[in-house]
Enzyme design. Structure first.
Site, PDB file in Angstrom:
ATOM      1  N   ARG A 113      42.823  33.287  44.514  1.00  0.00           N
ATOM      2  CA  ARG A 113      42.073  34.024  45.895  1.00  0.00           C
ATOM      3  C   ARG A 113      40.681  33.087  45.703  1.00  0.00           C
ATOM      4  NH1 ARG A 113      40.211  38.280  44.935  1.00  0.00           N
ATOM      5  NH2 ARG A 113      40.847  38.557  42.839  1.00  0.00           N
ATOM      6  N   ARG A 154      53.250  32.265  39.804  1.00  0.00           N
ATOM      7  CA  ARG A 154      53.350  33.565  40.144  1.00  0.00           C
ATOM      8  C   ARG A 154      55.024  33.518  40.661  1.00  0.00           C
ATOM      9  NH1 ARG A 154      49.929  37.903  40.217  1.00  0.00           N
ATOM     10  NH2 ARG A 154      47.810  37.167  39.657  1.00  0.00           N
ATOM     11  N   LYS A 184      46.563  40.571  49.707  1.00  0.00           N
ATOM     12  CA  LYS A 184      45.449  41.410  49.295  1.00  0.00           C
ATOM     13  C   LYS A 184      44.742  41.716  50.466  1.00  0.00           C
ATOM     14  CE  LYS A 184      46.002  41.819  44.944  1.00  0.00           C
ATOM     15  NZ  LYS A 184      46.391  43.069  44.301  1.00  0.00           N
ATOM     16  N   HIS A 217      44.638  50.181  42.656  1.00  0.00           N
ATOM     17  CA  HIS A 217      45.320  48.687  42.012  1.00  0.00           C
ATOM     18  C   HIS A 217      45.900  48.918  40.847  1.00  0.00           C
ATOM     19  CE1 HIS A 217      44.483  44.134  40.864  1.00  0.00           C
ATOM     20  NE2 HIS A 217      45.666  44.587  41.549  1.00  0.00           N
ATOM     21  N   THR A 263      52.138  44.505  34.645  1.00  0.00           N
ATOM     22  CA  THR A 263      53.205  44.315  34.914  1.00  0.00           C
ATOM     23  C   THR A 263      54.507  44.503  33.760  1.00  0.00           C
ATOM     24  OG1 THR A 263      52.490  42.898  36.822  1.00  0.00           O
ATOM     25  CG2 THR A 263      55.000  42.983  36.348  1.00  0.00           C
ATOM     26  N   ASP A 272      51.839  46.911  41.699  1.00  0.00           N
ATOM     27  CA  ASP A 272      50.437  46.582  41.853  1.00  0.00           C
ATOM     28  C   ASP A 272      49.647  47.455  42.779  1.00  0.00           C
ATOM     29  OD1 ASP A 272      48.658  44.320  41.386  1.00  0.00           O
ATOM     30  OD2 ASP A 272      48.800  43.753  43.766  1.00  0.00           O
TER      31      ASP A 272
END
Length: 530
Positions: free
Chosen positions: A57, A319, A198, A217, A240, A254
């Site tokens: 991000r 990811r 997001k 979150h 996770t 998440d």
């Protein structure tokens, strides 16, 4: 909230586009991404993509429109501001930039509780981004039905369009702009798909508190009696991994909301880190990466197109994005009852915090607002020793309101429900990073199981002299010495100095919340050492 004709905006984009394809399913999107040379298939049929210059991000390029709704509600110390005029110009130019392109439209849902639901339409020229968000959000009718009147959201995704700071009020050519009044998002100048996910979460975090819903979150799963457990934690703390348990159905990994009726998932998929992923440590996630239609971001492939999860030459932030239903144990409807247990995960690279500690409700709010973990040497350029990281509410970049808004809501929820709160340290013992060793996953799992099944409710505890929380003196299957970090260090004085140093970092971080925030549940010292 300003009423806005979202379908008119979507029709405007469609009218300019060369073509529009709505709600293509995964096989079609995979084929489109291959035809457009956006991706390649792994040996197992997953979609391998590169996100270009941005492999994560870009929080400094995120802006919220400053208008009558947001002027006195958004925490502007944490969010960039954009004028309504700049946003309207950006929106018009982004729509124009999609002109002539084949645009893929995905109509999805966010929010498994129909009373707190968003109807999210994403319009993008990229097939793999359409597949990504289809994997990540809720596909209507699969596990969750659409509510009667969901909040409309439109995301204009133009990754190849470059913003003009002078014209659009952005910082660079990259921009993620959110209009909270009209629920419109514009994303330009970045191909990192996590920005789409997001942005939905950021909208939810702004609006949910006004409906009495605490946005979180965190990951969440269910116990045998249907009681929920929440797992908060920053990247690398095990959120996770620890919430994926074949004996505890997963609600989500998440983003969640906590309403008066319990917990609900905001999403319909998982976005798991894959760095050093192995079938033995994380079998469910590893299996998901071998599924047709899973999107693998920036994962290097070997010559036979087998993913090499140990290769981080592109980024450590590799990811996998996949629908939640591919996991073996998931909660029906992606919802759960009132949480019985709340777990704050931290990876303390200083080797100071105990592997587990029970928090009072006041301490829970303090640690929630602190959002502590630590980066270890070598994970980022210039990081040569452990560095404390504090992210309020364990997700500050996605929290538009002041953290104390969410902290006050959490305090109310904990008081009303009596949920037990635990601080679980998955970091180092016997010394900091480079001296000590990481707490083994087997011990962490035993500690977590004991917290979840109530085994720790009756064990004898000691009160930590510095941090004030309660630490078990014994846990079945866990080395007793591990529970008292000072005993694992060869140099007790060095431990004391490091503990004072970490306590000082906590205290100085908390100063940003001002005098109204209650720092009393924090470290007990008049002046922590530097």
């Amino acid at each position: 909230m300003t009423l806005f004709d979202h379908e008119a905006l979507r029709s405007q984009i469609a009218g300019r586009a060369g073509s529009v394809s709505a709600n293509d399913i995964a096989p079609v999107l995979v084929a489109r991404s291959l035809q457009g040379e956006e991706s390649e298939l792994t040996v197992d049929g997953a979609v391998s993509v590169r996100t270009g210059a941005f492999t994560g991000r870009s929080p400094k390029d995120k802006f919220i429109v400053r208008d009558n709704l947001t002027e006195n509600t958004v925490w502007w110390d944490n969010s960039g501001a954009m004028s309504p005029a700049h946003f309207d110009t950006l929106l018009a130019d982004a729509v124009a930039a999609l002109g002539g392109h084949s645009v893929l439209r995905q109509d999805l849902l966010a929010g498994a509780d129909p009373r707190h639901q968003y109807a999210v339409t994403v319009m993008t020229p990229s097939a793999w981004h359409a597949l990504f968000i289809r994997n990540l959000l809720i596909r209507p009718g699969e596990m969750v039905e659409a509510g009667a009147n969901p909040t409309q959201v439109t995301i204009v995704h133009a990754p190849h369009f470059r913003a003009d700071p002078a014209r659009h009020g952005s910082r660079t050519e990259t921009v993620i702009a959110l209009d909270m009044s009209r629920n419109i998002v514009v994303i330009a100048g970045t191909s990192y798909a996590g920005e789409i996910k997001k942005s939905v979460f950021s909208l939810f975090n702004f609006h949910a508190p006004r409906q009495g819903v605490l946005p979180m979150h965190c990951s969440a799963n269910l116990g045998k009696d249907g009681e929920a457990a929440l797992f908060f934690g920053l990247s690398g703390t095990g959120k996770t991994t620890l919430s994926n348990d074949p004996d505890r159905p997963l609600i989500g990994d998440d983003e969640h909301g906590w309403s008066e009726d319990g917990v609900f998932n905001l999403e319909g998929g998982c976005y798991a880190k894959t760095v050093k992923l192995s079938p033995s440590a994380e079998p469910e996630i590893f299996a998901a990466t071998k599924r047709f239609g899973t999107v693998l971001e920036n994962v290097v492939l070997e010559e036979d197109r087998t993913p090499d999860f140990d290769d981080i030459s592109l980024t450590e932030n590799t990811r996998a994005a996949y629908p939640i239903h591919v996991l073996p144990a998931i909660a029906k409807g992606s919802v759960g009852g009132t949480p019985k247990t709340v777990v704050f995960l931290t990876a303390d690279a200083f080797g100071v915090l105990p592997p587990i500690a029970r928090l009072t409700p006041e301490q829970a709010v303090y640690h929630f607002l602190s959002g502590y973990t630590a980066k270890v040497a070598g994970t980022e350029r210039g990081v040569t020793e452990p560095q404390a990281t504090f992210s309020a509410c364990f997700g500050a970049p996605f929290m538009p309101l002041h953290p104390t808004v969410y902290g006050d809501m959490l305090a109310e929820k904990l008081r009303a429900t009596g949920a037990a709160t635990w601080l679980l340290n998955t970091g180092w013992t016997g010394g900091g990073h480079g001296v000590g060793k990481r707490i083994d996953i087997a011990s962490t799992r035993r500690l977590l199981t004991a917290a979840l099944d109530g085994s720790l409710d009756t064990v004898e505890m000691r009160e930590d002299e510095l941090f004030g929380f309660a630490v078990p003196l014994s846990v079945p299957g866990v080395e007793t010495r591990l529970l008292t970090p000072r005993l694992t260090w060869t140099d007790a004085e060095a431990y004391d100095n490091q503990a004072l140093h970490l306590a000082g970092l906590f205290r100085r971080n908390f100063e940003k919340f001002g005098t109204e925030a209650n720092a009393e549940p924090g470290p007990r010292l008049a002046q922590a050492a530097e």
